[in-house]
Design a protein around this motif. Structure first.
Motif, PDB file in Angstrom:
ATOM      1  N   LEU A 117      10.877  -1.779  -4.673  1.00 38.55           N
ATOM      2  CA  LEU A 117       9.986  -0.693  -5.079  1.00 38.55           C
ATOM      3  C   LEU A 117      10.596  -0.015  -6.297  1.00 38.55           C
ATOM      4  O   LEU A 117      11.727  -0.279  -6.662  1.00 38.55           O
ATOM      5  CB  LEU A 117       9.791   0.301  -3.926  1.00 38.55           C
ATOM      6  CG  LEU A 117      11.030   0.784  -3.161  1.00 38.55           C
ATOM      7  CD1 LEU A 117      11.870   1.778  -3.945  1.00 38.55           C
ATOM      8  CD2 LEU A 117      10.618   1.426  -1.844  1.00 38.55           C
ATOM      9  N   GLU A 155       4.968   2.335  -6.598  1.00 39.27           N
ATOM     10  CA  GLU A 155       4.447   0.967  -6.576  1.00 39.27           C
ATOM     11  C   GLU A 155       4.864   0.222  -7.842  1.00 39.27           C
ATOM     12  O   GLU A 155       5.026   0.842  -8.880  1.00 39.27           O
ATOM     13  CB  GLU A 155       2.918   0.991  -6.474  1.00 39.27           C
ATOM     14  CG  GLU A 155       2.397   1.637  -5.203  1.00 39.27           C
ATOM     15  CD  GLU A 155       2.557   0.758  -3.957  1.00 39.27           C
ATOM     16  OE1 GLU A 155       2.748  -0.468  -4.090  1.00 39.27           O
ATOM     17  OE2 GLU A 155       2.498   1.324  -2.858  1.00 39.27           O
ATOM     18  N   PHE A 156       5.063  -1.034  -7.758  1.00 40.24           N
ATOM     19  CA  PHE A 156       4.631  -1.882  -6.687  1.00 40.24           C
ATOM     20  C   PHE A 156       5.693  -1.972  -5.592  1.00 40.24           C
ATOM     21  O   PHE A 156       6.859  -2.234  -5.879  1.00 40.24           O
ATOM     22  CB  PHE A 156       4.314  -3.279  -7.236  1.00 40.24           C
ATOM     23  CG  PHE A 156       3.933  -4.307  -6.197  1.00 40.24           C
ATOM     24  CD1 PHE A 156       2.858  -4.077  -5.355  1.00 40.24           C
ATOM     25  CD2 PHE A 156       4.665  -5.457  -6.053  1.00 40.24           C
ATOM     26  CE1 PHE A 156       2.519  -5.018  -4.384  1.00 40.24           C
ATOM     27  CE2 PHE A 156       4.327  -6.409  -5.101  1.00 40.24           C
ATOM     28  CZ  PHE A 156       3.255  -6.190  -4.279  1.00 40.24           C
ATOM     29  N   ASP A 158       6.823  -4.200  -2.769  1.00 34.56           N
ATOM     30  CA  ASP A 158       6.590  -5.620  -2.459  1.00 34.56           C
ATOM     31  C   ASP A 158       6.699  -5.904  -0.968  1.00 34.56           C
ATOM     32  O   ASP A 158       7.708  -6.396  -0.460  1.00 34.56           O
ATOM     33  CB  ASP A 158       7.593  -6.486  -3.238  1.00 34.56           C
ATOM     34  CG  ASP A 158       7.347  -7.976  -3.007  1.00 34.56           C
ATOM     35  OD1 ASP A 158       6.205  -8.338  -2.648  1.00 34.56           O
ATOM     36  OD2 ASP A 158       8.304  -8.768  -3.160  1.00 34.56           O
ATOM     37  N   THR A 161       0.402  -6.916   2.705  1.00 38.08           N
ATOM     38  CA  THR A 161      -0.664  -5.942   2.931  1.00 38.08           C
ATOM     39  C   THR A 161      -0.571  -5.458   4.372  1.00 38.08           C
ATOM     40  O   THR A 161      -0.543  -6.279   5.292  1.00 38.08           O
ATOM     41  CB  THR A 161      -2.040  -6.594   2.683  1.00 38.08           C
ATOM     42  OG1 THR A 161      -2.067  -7.048   1.337  1.00 38.08           O
ATOM     43  CG2 THR A 161      -3.173  -5.607   2.915  1.00 38.08           C
ATOM     44  N   GLU A 175       3.384   8.409 -10.515  1.00 32.50           N
ATOM     45  CA  GLU A 175       3.323   7.256  -9.613  1.00 32.50           C
ATOM     46  C   GLU A 175       2.620   7.602  -8.291  1.00 32.50           C
ATOM     47  O   GLU A 175       2.545   8.758  -7.894  1.00 32.50           O
ATOM     48  CB  GLU A 175       4.739   6.743  -9.277  1.00 32.50           C
ATOM     49  CG  GLU A 175       5.430   6.035 -10.413  1.00 32.50           C
ATOM     50  CD  GLU A 175       6.146   6.992 -11.356  1.00 32.50           C
ATOM     51  OE1 GLU A 175       6.077   8.210 -11.141  1.00 32.50           O
ATOM     52  OE2 GLU A 175       6.766   6.495 -12.308  1.00 32.50           O
TER      53      GLU A 175
END
Ligand code: ZN
Length: 244
Positions: A117, A155-156, A158, A161, A175
């Motif tokens: 992150l 983000e991102f 990782d 989902t 952010e």
């Protein structure tokens, strides 16, 4: 019987950094343990420097939900203990991973991704939005709550989902971050919650303790007693021989 919680803390920053010692004189785990014990749970602490990191088979036998905070010593956690915790999660033990635990061996193993992150230490206030108001982990919260000062996680992120997304954080630097994520792994439930940088008194804050309490209830073992060891199965019905 009350839900049994083991609050795991690496416990190294408290030994090395006076600023952290000042915020958490009895360890970062202590306000969490105290809050849970005051609210009908049976909570105990376990730390990295205990034999078997405090996570013996006996302790895990008496653990419904494990919470995990680690940062500077992820590499010192033995692979054998990580494997043991991983098996327990698959068999139904709940796991709540806090803040920098995103880079712990156990979280990376359960996610199967890098879990990287963005981060920045700039004392920003963090606004945590509830994006799933009907979710049990959001019980008792308003539309959002704020941490007056915190490290930015952005983000991102990782991770796979999530099965359910409960919180999204916003920071003055621009952010956003998925800060409350639910996963199912085998029979176990896993919740990642990002608040908890060690130099801020975040684990004394009411909303944060409320989320941890809600998450413990959500993650406690539930459901049907399936075996996860690929058992050979006898037919429930009489099977006819297939004609040649
Ligand atoms: Zn941090």
């Amino acid at each position: 019987m009350s839900i049994r919680v083991t609050v795991w803390n690496e416990g190294r920053h408290e030994q090395k950094h006076p600023a952290v010692q000042k915020v958490y004189p009895n360890g970062l785990h202590q306000p969490i343990v105290d809050h849970l014990n005051a609210n009908g749970f049976t909570a105990r602490a376990a730390t990295l420097d205990m034999p078997e990191h405090g996570l013996t088979e006996e302790v895990l036998d008496q653990t419904d939900v494990l919470t995990w905070w680690g940062h500077m010593a992820h590499g010192d956690v033995s692979d054998e203990i990580v494997e043991r915790v991983h098996q327990r999660v698959l068999l139904g033990m709940g796991l709540i991973v806090l803040h920098s635990g995103h880079y712990s061996k156990i979280f990376k193993k359960l996610m199967g991704t890098t879990c990287s992150l963005k981060w920045r230490e700039a004392d920003e206030h963090e606004r945590i939005w509830v994006v799933n108001p009907g979710h049990p982990i959001a019980d008792g919260l308003g539309e959002y709550f704020e941490l007056p000062g915190h490290e930015m996680y952005g983000e991102f992120f990782d991770v796979p989902t999530p099965d359910e997304l409960v919180f999204i954080s916003w920071y003055p630097g621009g952010e956003v971050f998925r800060s409350g994520l639910c996963y199912h792994r085998g029979r176990g439930k896993v919740f990642y919650f990002s608040p908890g940088h060690e130099t801020y008194p975040i684990y004394y804050q009411q909303e944060v303790l409320q989320v941890i309490t809600n998450a413990v209830k959500w993650a406690a073992p539930s459901g049907a007693a399936y075996r996860l060891d690929a058992p050979n199965a006898k037919p429930l019905e009489t099977l006819k021989k297939r004609e040649e």
